[in-house]
Design a protein around this motif. Structure first.
Motif, short mmCIF file in Angstrom:
data_model
loop_
_atom_site.label_atom_id
_atom_site.label_comp_id
_atom_site.label_asym_id
_atom_site.label_seq_id
_atom_site.Cartn_x
_atom_site.Cartn_y
_atom_site.Cartn_z
N VAL A 56 -3.92 34.67 -10.84
CA VAL A 56 -3.82 36.39 -10.84
C VAL A 56 -2.58 36.82 -11.16
O VAL A 56 -2.49 37.29 -11.89
CB VAL A 56 -3.62 36.66 -9.15
N THR A 81 -2.32 38.28 -14.54
CA THR A 81 -2.21 39.51 -15.01
C THR A 81 -0.73 40.20 -15.74
O THR A 81 -1.45 41.27 -16.82
CB THR A 81 -2.27 40.27 -13.51
N THR A 106 -9.89 34.36 -6.08
CA THR A 106 -8.80 34.54 -7.04
C THR A 106 -9.81 34.55 -8.34
O THR A 106 -9.68 34.61 -9.36
CB THR A 106 -8.02 33.27 -7.34
N TYR A 156 -11.19 38.04 -8.65
CA TYR A 156 -10.49 38.87 -8.92
C TYR A 156 -10.39 38.93 -10.36
O TYR A 156 -10.42 39.93 -11.52
CB TYR A 156 -9.38 38.09 -8.51
N PHE A 166 -11.62 41.93 -12.55
CA PHE A 166 -10.29 42.01 -13.63
C PHE A 166 -10.14 42.32 -15.32
O PHE A 166 -10.43 43.04 -16.32
CB PHE A 166 -9.00 41.26 -13.22
#
Ligand SMILES: NC(=O)c1ccc[n+]([C@@H]2O[C@H](COP(=O)([O-])OP(=O)(O)OC[C@H]3O[C@@H](n4cnc5c(N)ncnc54)[C@H](OP(=O)(O)O)[C@@H]3O)[C@@H](O)[C@H]2O)c1
Length: 266
Positions: free
Chosen positions: A112, A116, A155, A158, A162
């Motif tokens: 994550v 990111t 995760t 996500y 994202f």
């Protein structure tokens, strides 16, 4: 020569991306912790294609400073990076309440926070170039919550959300953001996670994953599944309800009662 950076290139899907990109004439920046494996891979690739250059970096991407180190290393060659493949990852299997805390936190850091931050670091250069792509290797596990792989699936969920949102923001920039969602793939991943599944559901090869993902860049699709297995997993997750899927996933993944967490290489 186009230039690609691949994280988690020492084995499995990352090494398959490296082999496929070497055949396509890319220069390569390879990242992982296992230097011996990276050296062996680079030597094998260069034997087949002496025209490409291959650089290697030993980096633990679960280190909180890793994204910045990765970006600084990639840009130190003073040439544009055309393709960033964020593939490094690992699995954790078993009862959440007994999972080792250090591994739980490393997973959030690696899957994550690091991805990111690295995406935010690489994107401005790609947008300024008006070309290039980022591939984030996620998983079909991100399509639904999965008991006994709770954090791993979360995760990856996500990463899916994202990537799809940022890809939408990137429309018109010339930059592609792909989230590649393999299903069960025949690599060391399961062994490292301590997962010896009773059902493997038509495993895919890492070569197939890398080839399908790279071929899909030309269509600029964001969410890429692999083969009919991936399409089936996607549509089941869309058309069914969590009430039905959660107990089913739990039954398939549930560890035997004798299960204990394996010692981690991390
Ligand atoms: N295999 C599957 O069934 C499957 C299915 C869906 C999605 N995926 C995803 O595909 C990706 C690659 O997995 P794989 O199947 O190829 O597994 P793998 O064979 O175990 O390879 C994992 C790679 O990640 C690297 N890595 C792990 N932790 C790292 C860290 N802290 N720092 C730097 N590198 C690290 C490993 O390199 P070192 O150990 O040398 O550092 C290795 O190169 C993962 O993101 C995984 O979640 C796998």
């Amino acid at each position: 020569m186009p230039l690609a950076i691949i994280t988690g290139a020492s084995r499995g899907i990352g090494a398959a991306y490296a082999r496929e990109l070497a055949m396509r004439g890319y220069d390569l920046l390879l990242v992982a912790r296992d230097t011996n494996r990276l050296n062996q891979l680079a030597a094998a690739l260069q034997k087949h294609n002496t025209n490409i250059t291959i650089e290697r970096q030993n980096l633990d991407l679960a280190n909180p400073h890793a994204a910045k180190m990765l970006y600084e290393w990639a840009t130190s060659f003073n040439r544009p990076v055309d393709l960033v493949i964020q593939n490094a990852g690992f699995g954790l299997y078993g009862n959440f309440v007994t999972m080792p805390m250090n591994k739980l936190l490393q997973m959030v850091q690696l899957h994550v926070l690091q991805i990111t931050e690295a995406t935010r670091l690489f994107l401005p250069d790609l947008v300024a170039q008006g070309t290039g792509a980022i591939i984030i290797v996620s998983s079909v596990a991100g399509f639904i919550p999965i008991p006994y792989m709770a954090e791993y699936a979360a995760t990856k969920a996500y990463l899916n959300a994202f990537s799809e949102a940022v890809a939408h923001e990137l429309r018109g920039t010339g930059v592609t953001l792909q989230v590649c969602c393999p299903g069960f793939t025949d690599t060391d991943f399961h062994h490292t996670a301590g997962h010896y599944p009773r059902h493997t559901f038509w495993p895919q090869s890492p070569e197939q994953v890398a080839r399908v993902s790279l071929n899909a860049l030309s269509s600029r699709r964001t969410l890429v599944t692999i083969g009919w297995q991936g399409r089936l997993a996607y549509w089941i997750s869309r058309l069914s309800t969590k009430k039905l899927l959660l107990p089913l996933a739990a039954r398939v993944v549930k560890p035997p009662s004798s299960y204990s967490h394996p010692p981690s290489p991390i």
